[in-house]
Design a protein around this motif. Structure first.
Motif, PDB file in Angstrom:
ATOM      1  N   MET A  28     -24.691  -4.002  46.887  1.00  0.00           N
ATOM      2  CA  MET A  28     -23.799  -3.532  47.921  1.00  0.00           C
ATOM      3  C   MET A  28     -24.422  -2.305  48.574  1.00  0.00           C
ATOM      4  O   MET A  28     -24.925  -1.426  47.904  1.00  0.00           O
ATOM      5  CB  MET A  28     -22.452  -3.177  47.280  1.00  0.00           C
ATOM      6  N   ASP A  29     -24.358  -2.272  49.875  1.00  0.00           N
ATOM      7  CA  ASP A  29     -24.903  -1.141  50.610  1.00  0.00           C
ATOM      8  C   ASP A  29     -23.789  -0.119  50.827  1.00  0.00           C
ATOM      9  O   ASP A  29     -22.889  -0.326  51.648  1.00  0.00           O
ATOM     10  CB  ASP A  29     -25.487  -1.606  51.941  1.00  0.00           C
ATOM     11  N   PHE A  30     -23.839   0.955  50.079  1.00  0.00           N
ATOM     12  CA  PHE A  30     -22.774   1.948  50.118  1.00  0.00           C
ATOM     13  C   PHE A  30     -22.821   2.803  51.375  1.00  0.00           C
ATOM     14  O   PHE A  30     -21.862   3.497  51.688  1.00  0.00           O
ATOM     15  CB  PHE A  30     -22.834   2.836  48.876  1.00  0.00           C
ATOM     16  N   LYS A  31     -23.924   2.768  52.122  1.00  0.00           N
ATOM     17  CA  LYS A  31     -24.013   3.535  53.356  1.00  0.00           C
ATOM     18  C   LYS A  31     -23.131   2.936  54.446  1.00  0.00           C
ATOM     19  O   LYS A  31     -22.679   3.633  55.334  1.00  0.00           O
ATOM     20  CB  LYS A  31     -25.457   3.561  53.860  1.00  0.00           C
ATOM     21  N   LYS A  32     -22.900   1.628  54.379  1.00  0.00           N
ATOM     22  CA  LYS A  32     -22.151   0.935  55.422  1.00  0.00           C
ATOM     23  C   LYS A  32     -20.672   0.766  55.095  1.00  0.00           C
ATOM     24  O   LYS A  32     -19.941   0.151  55.848  1.00  0.00           O
ATOM     25  CB  LYS A  32     -22.771  -0.437  55.667  1.00  0.00           C
ATOM     26  N   VAL A  33     -20.226   1.301  53.975  1.00  0.00           N
ATOM     27  CA  VAL A  33     -18.826   1.169  53.579  1.00  0.00           C
ATOM     28  C   VAL A  33     -17.975   2.081  54.448  1.00  0.00           C
ATOM     29  O   VAL A  33     -18.271   3.263  54.615  1.00  0.00           O
ATOM     30  CB  VAL A  33     -18.659   1.536  52.085  1.00  0.00           C
TER      31      VAL A  33
ATOM     32  N   ALA B  14      -8.107  -2.953  40.061  1.00  0.00           N
ATOM     33  CA  ALA B  14      -8.718  -2.096  39.038  1.00  0.00           C
ATOM     34  C   ALA B  14     -10.010  -2.716  38.523  1.00  0.00           C
ATOM     35  O   ALA B  14     -11.017  -2.010  38.325  1.00  0.00           O
ATOM     36  CB  ALA B  14      -7.743  -1.874  37.886  1.00  0.00           C
ATOM     37  N   LYS B  15     -10.015  -4.009  38.307  1.00  0.00           N
ATOM     38  CA  LYS B  15     -11.230  -4.676  37.834  1.00  0.00           C
ATOM     39  C   LYS B  15     -12.334  -4.612  38.884  1.00  0.00           C
ATOM     40  O   LYS B  15     -13.499  -4.391  38.561  1.00  0.00           O
ATOM     41  CB  LYS B  15     -10.931  -6.129  37.461  1.00  0.00           C
ATOM     42  N   ARG B  16     -11.978  -4.795  40.151  1.00  0.00           N
ATOM     43  CA  ARG B  16     -12.969  -4.708  41.219  1.00  0.00           C
ATOM     44  C   ARG B  16     -13.490  -3.275  41.349  1.00  0.00           C
ATOM     45  O   ARG B  16     -14.679  -3.056  41.557  1.00  0.00           O
ATOM     46  CB  ARG B  16     -12.359  -5.179  42.541  1.00  0.00           C
ATOM     47  N   ALA B  17     -12.622  -2.299  41.214  1.00  0.00           N
ATOM     48  CA  ALA B  17     -13.049  -0.896  41.271  1.00  0.00           C
ATOM     49  C   ALA B  17     -14.014  -0.580  40.133  1.00  0.00           C
ATOM     50  O   ALA B  17     -14.991   0.155  40.322  1.00  0.00           O
ATOM     51  CB  ALA B  17     -11.843   0.032  41.232  1.00  0.00           C
ATOM     52  N   ASP B  18     -13.770  -1.146  38.947  1.00  0.00           N
ATOM     53  CA  ASP B  18     -14.694  -0.955  37.824  1.00  0.00           C
ATOM     54  C   ASP B  18     -16.055  -1.554  38.133  1.00  0.00           C
ATOM     55  O   ASP B  18     -17.099  -0.974  37.805  1.00  0.00           O
ATOM     56  CB  ASP B  18     -14.135  -1.579  36.541  1.00  0.00           C
ATOM     57  N   GLN B  19     -16.076  -2.731  38.765  1.00  0.00           N
ATOM     58  CA  GLN B  19     -17.346  -3.363  39.148  1.00  0.00           C
ATOM     59  C   GLN B  19     -18.105  -2.494  40.149  1.00  0.00           C
ATOM     60  O   GLN B  19     -19.319  -2.291  40.017  1.00  0.00           O
ATOM     61  CB  GLN B  19     -17.096  -4.736  39.767  1.00  0.00           C
ATOM     62  N   ILE B  20     -17.402  -1.979  41.135  1.00  0.00           N
ATOM     63  CA  ILE B  20     -18.030  -1.133  42.155  1.00  0.00           C
ATOM     64  C   ILE B  20     -18.554   0.149  41.524  1.00  0.00           C
ATOM     65  O   ILE B  20     -19.668   0.591  41.827  1.00  0.00           O
ATOM     66  CB  ILE B  20     -17.032  -0.833  43.289  1.00  0.00           C
ATOM     67  N   ALA B  21     -17.776   0.757  40.638  1.00  0.00           N
ATOM     68  CA  ALA B  21     -18.204   2.000  39.979  1.00  0.00           C
ATOM     69  C   ALA B  21     -19.460   1.755  39.149  1.00  0.00           C
ATOM     70  O   ALA B  21     -20.377   2.594  39.153  1.00  0.00           O
ATOM     71  CB  ALA B  21     -17.085   2.539  39.094  1.00  0.00           C
ATOM     72  N   GLU B  22     -19.524   0.640  38.470  1.00  0.00           N
ATOM     73  CA  GLU B  22     -20.715   0.322  37.671  1.00  0.00           C
ATOM     74  C   GLU B  22     -21.930   0.115  38.570  1.00  0.00           C
ATOM     75  O   GLU B  22     -23.022   0.603  38.260  1.00  0.00           O
ATOM     76  CB  GLU B  22     -20.464  -0.930  36.820  1.00  0.00           C
TER      77      GLU B  22
ATOM     78  N   ASP C 142      -9.307  -9.279  52.624  1.00  0.00           N
ATOM     79  CA  ASP C 142      -9.439 -10.559  51.906  1.00  0.00           C
ATOM     80  C   ASP C 142     -10.885 -10.852  51.504  1.00  0.00           C
ATOM     81  O   ASP C 142     -11.341 -11.987  51.574  1.00  0.00           O
ATOM     82  CB  ASP C 142      -8.876 -11.716  52.743  1.00  0.00           C
ATOM     83  N   GLU C 143     -11.604  -9.829  51.073  1.00  0.00           N
ATOM     84  CA  GLU C 143     -12.985  -9.982  50.639  1.00  0.00           C
ATOM     85  C   GLU C 143     -13.116 -10.052  49.122  1.00  0.00           C
ATOM     86  O   GLU C 143     -14.221 -10.165  48.608  1.00  0.00           O
ATOM     87  CB  GLU C 143     -13.830  -8.819  51.168  1.00  0.00           C
ATOM     88  N   VAL C 144     -11.990  -9.986  48.412  1.00  0.00           N
ATOM     89  CA  VAL C 144     -12.016 -10.014  46.953  1.00  0.00           C
ATOM     90  C   VAL C 144     -11.624 -11.413  46.493  1.00  0.00           C
ATOM     91  O   VAL C 144     -10.564 -11.927  46.854  1.00  0.00           O
ATOM     92  CB  VAL C 144     -11.048  -8.971  46.350  1.00  0.00           C
ATOM     93  N   TYR C 145     -12.496 -12.015  45.702  1.00  0.00           N
ATOM     94  CA  TYR C 145     -12.214 -13.337  45.150  1.00  0.00           C
ATOM     95  C   TYR C 145     -11.580 -13.163  43.783  1.00  0.00           C
ATOM     96  O   TYR C 145     -12.048 -12.395  42.954  1.00  0.00           O
ATOM     97  CB  TYR C 145     -13.513 -14.143  45.017  1.00  0.00           C
ATOM     98  N   PHE C 146     -10.485 -13.870  43.561  1.00  0.00           N
ATOM     99  CA  PHE C 146      -9.859 -13.859  42.246  1.00  0.00           C
ATOM    100  C   PHE C 146      -9.367 -15.266  41.951  1.00  0.00           C
ATOM    101  O   PHE C 146      -9.156 -16.077  42.848  1.00  0.00           O
ATOM    102  CB  PHE C 146      -8.704 -12.848  42.169  1.00  0.00           C
ATOM    103  N   ARG C 147      -9.235 -15.558  40.676  1.00  0.00           N
ATOM    104  CA  ARG C 147      -8.730 -16.865  40.270  1.00  0.00           C
ATOM    105  C   ARG C 147      -7.826 -16.680  39.068  1.00  0.00           C
ATOM    106  O   ARG C 147      -7.838 -15.646  38.415  1.00  0.00           O
ATOM    107  CB  ARG C 147      -9.859 -17.826  39.952  1.00  0.00           C
ATOM    108  N   ARG C 148      -7.063 -17.699  38.797  1.00  0.00           N
ATOM    109  CA  ARG C 148      -6.133 -17.672  37.673  1.00  0.00           C
ATOM    110  C   ARG C 148      -6.540 -18.759  36.686  1.00  0.00           C
ATOM    111  O   ARG C 148      -6.200 -19.927  36.882  1.00  0.00           O
ATOM    112  CB  ARG C 148      -4.711 -17.884  38.162  1.00  0.00           C
ATOM    113  N   PRO C 149      -7.262 -18.401  35.631  1.00  0.00           N
ATOM    114  CA  PRO C 149      -7.741 -19.410  34.675  1.00  0.00           C
ATOM    115  C   PRO C 149      -6.609 -20.193  34.001  1.00  0.00           C
ATOM    116  O   PRO C 149      -6.764 -21.368  33.707  1.00  0.00           O
ATOM    117  CB  PRO C 149      -8.512 -18.597  33.635  1.00  0.00           C
TER     118      PRO C 149
END
Length: 110
Positions: free
Chosen positions: A1-6, A35-43, A96-103
């Motif tokens: 992810m390019d953080f300069k363009k966020v 929260a899960k997406r924020a954790d991914q971005i932080a990592e 609507d850029e976050v993909y999620f599913r319900r297993p």
């Protein structure tokens, strides 16, 4: 992810919970996904920052030779000025850029 363009906000933003839970129908599920997406971005940010800082690292054993590296300080300041991961995740969610599913639902269909 390019953080300069966020283009996520750098300040606190009030969000309407009706817009937040529209894709899931459940505000708690939406917050959990965010929260899960924020954790991914932080990592991702952490890994990228450490890679850039390691470029400037000197591997000396002597404590007397410690000095400030201006490039290293500028890289650190850049990452400090970026929007926080939860702001980026919320902006992605609104677009609507976050993909999620319900297993659990996928298993019931099988």
């Amino acid at each position: 992810m390019d953080f300069k363009k966020v283009d996520a906000p750098r300040n606190t933003v009030t969000r309407d919970h009706n817009d937040l839970d529209r894709p899931t129908g459940n505000v708690y599920e939406a917050v959990s996904i965010l929260a899960k997406r924020a954790d991914q971005i932080a990592e991702d940010m952490k890994v990228e920052l450490h890679e850039k800082l390691n470029e400037f690292a000197t591997h000396n054993e002597s404590l007397e030779e410690i000095f400030e590296n201006k490039e290293q300080i500028e890289v650190s300041r850049f990452y400090e000025s970026l929007p926080k991961p939860h702001h980026i995740a919320a902006t992605e969610w609104e677009r609507d850029e976050v993909y999620f599913r319900r297993p659990a639902e996928e298993q019931k269909e099988d």
